[in-house]
Scaffold this motif. Structure first.
Motif, mmCIF file in Angstrom:
data_model
loop_
_atom_site.group_PDB
_atom_site.id
_atom_site.type_symbol
_atom_site.label_atom_id
_atom_site.label_comp_id
_atom_site.label_asym_id
_atom_site.label_seq_id
_atom_site.Cartn_x
_atom_site.Cartn_y
_atom_site.Cartn_z
ATOM 1 N N GLY A 124 0.818 -1.193 0.000
ATOM 2 C CA GLY A 124 0.000 0.000 0.000
ATOM 3 C C GLY A 124 0.854 1.245 0.000
ATOM 4 N N LEU A 125 0.365 2.283 -0.646
ATOM 5 C CA LEU A 125 1.043 3.577 -0.699
ATOM 6 C C LEU A 125 0.138 4.604 -0.026
ATOM 7 N N TYR A 134 1.144 -0.304 -5.015
ATOM 8 C CA TYR A 134 2.314 -0.487 -5.862
ATOM 9 C C TYR A 134 2.150 -1.744 -6.717
ATOM 10 N N ILE A 135 2.357 -1.619 -8.035
ATOM 11 C CA ILE A 135 2.197 -2.763 -8.931
ATOM 12 C C ILE A 135 3.513 -3.196 -9.568
ATOM 13 N N ALA A 140 2.225 2.616 -9.854
ATOM 14 C CA ALA A 140 1.164 2.386 -8.884
ATOM 15 C C ALA A 140 -0.182 2.460 -9.588
ATOM 16 N N VAL A 141 -1.193 1.926 -8.929
ATOM 17 C CA VAL A 141 -2.576 2.159 -9.343
ATOM 18 C C VAL A 141 -3.236 2.958 -8.224
ATOM 19 N N GLU A 142 -3.897 4.025 -8.593
ATOM 20 C CA GLU A 142 -4.621 4.832 -7.626
ATOM 21 C C GLU A 142 -5.914 5.325 -8.254
ATOM 22 N N THR A 154 -0.088 5.343 -12.315
ATOM 23 C CA THR A 154 0.776 6.508 -12.169
ATOM 24 C C THR A 154 2.179 6.070 -11.758
ATOM 25 N N ALA A 155 3.122 6.972 -11.918
ATOM 26 C CA ALA A 155 4.494 6.696 -11.500
ATOM 27 C C ALA A 155 4.667 7.048 -10.028
ATOM 28 N N VAL A 156 5.455 6.235 -9.337
ATOM 29 C CA VAL A 156 5.786 6.506 -7.940
ATOM 30 C C VAL A 156 6.981 7.454 -7.927
#
Length: 227
Positions: A124-125, A134-135, A140-142, A154-156
């Motif tokens: 989790g982020l 985080y994938i 990431a998926v948000e 999106t990019a972390v």
């Protein structure tokens, strides 16, 4: 559910379903009933302008999520069934409580504000009031009203930006207690190949991470490692 399965399901929602950010929803197909219910529950969010926006989604198989409810919905069994009130999910099942983004990070294990490059897939982020998952590969998926206004990849930013992706910088990451964390053999092999390439060609860590940012990085490192 394993972390790899959880990450894959998040990615599938981002890529394969029409979604929109709706505060308090965990995958409900957008209907007049849902709009009215949520307007009573969260009147400050569901103002006249947003109600019009949501009504334009009715009958178009659009699913409403908010940030932490995306993860909860998936853990509750969401499967994209547009004929079901909750999209196939069942409320608060599988030992997963109905908590906020801040409440979810409080339940996570091994929470850290560092070691972003060592995150496991499916962690989790978190930042105050917001949640993502985080994938892998710096992504990431948000679900957010920003950018595409729905579930998106999106990019972390803590790891680095990625061409073609919006970037979010988070404050903490941690492992969900409702998920079994495993490491794929593919990921292990990729790490081994990176180490071989670094040793064989004398590349710096910075060069390795630069090469790792390319879309086809796993194929690239496999070819270089076995050259």
């Amino acid at each position: 559910m394993t972390n790899l399965e959880l990450a894959k399901k998040h990615e599938e929602v981002a890529k394969n379903y029409k979604t929109i950010y709706m505060w308090g929803c965990f995958g409900m197909p957008v209907t007049e009933q849902i709009i009215q219910e949520k307007t009573k529950q969260y009147p400050s969010w569901y103002n006249a302008s947003r109600q019009r926006m949501y009504r334009d989604c009715i009958g178009k198989k659009v699913f409403g999520f908010d940030c932490v409810n995306l993860t909860k919905g998936i853990l509750w069994g969401w499967n994209g069934d547009s004929t079901k009130y909750y999209g196939g999910a069942k409320y608060a099942v599988n030992g997963v409580p109905d908590v906020s983004a801040d409440g979810m990070i409080a339940k996570c294990k091994n929470v850290s504000s560092t070691n972003w490059d060592k995150m496991a897939i499916g962690e989790g982020l978190w930042m105050p009031g917001h949640w993502g998952l985080y994938i892998g590969n710096g992504l990431a998926v948000e679900c957010t009203p920003a950018w595409k206004n729905g579930v998106q990849i999106t990019a972390v930013g803590n790891i680095g930006s990625k061409a073609g992706y919006n970037t979010r910088t988070w404050q903490k990451h941690g492992k969900l207690p409702y998920v079994t964390y495993v490491t794929s053999e593919d990921d292990k092999k990729h790490a081994e190949n990176k180490a071989k390439v670094k040793s064989r060609f004398g590349f710096s860590d910075g060069t390795i991470e630069f090469l790792d940012g390319y879309k086809w990085n796993k194929d690239l490192f496999e070819k270089l490692a076995n050259k």
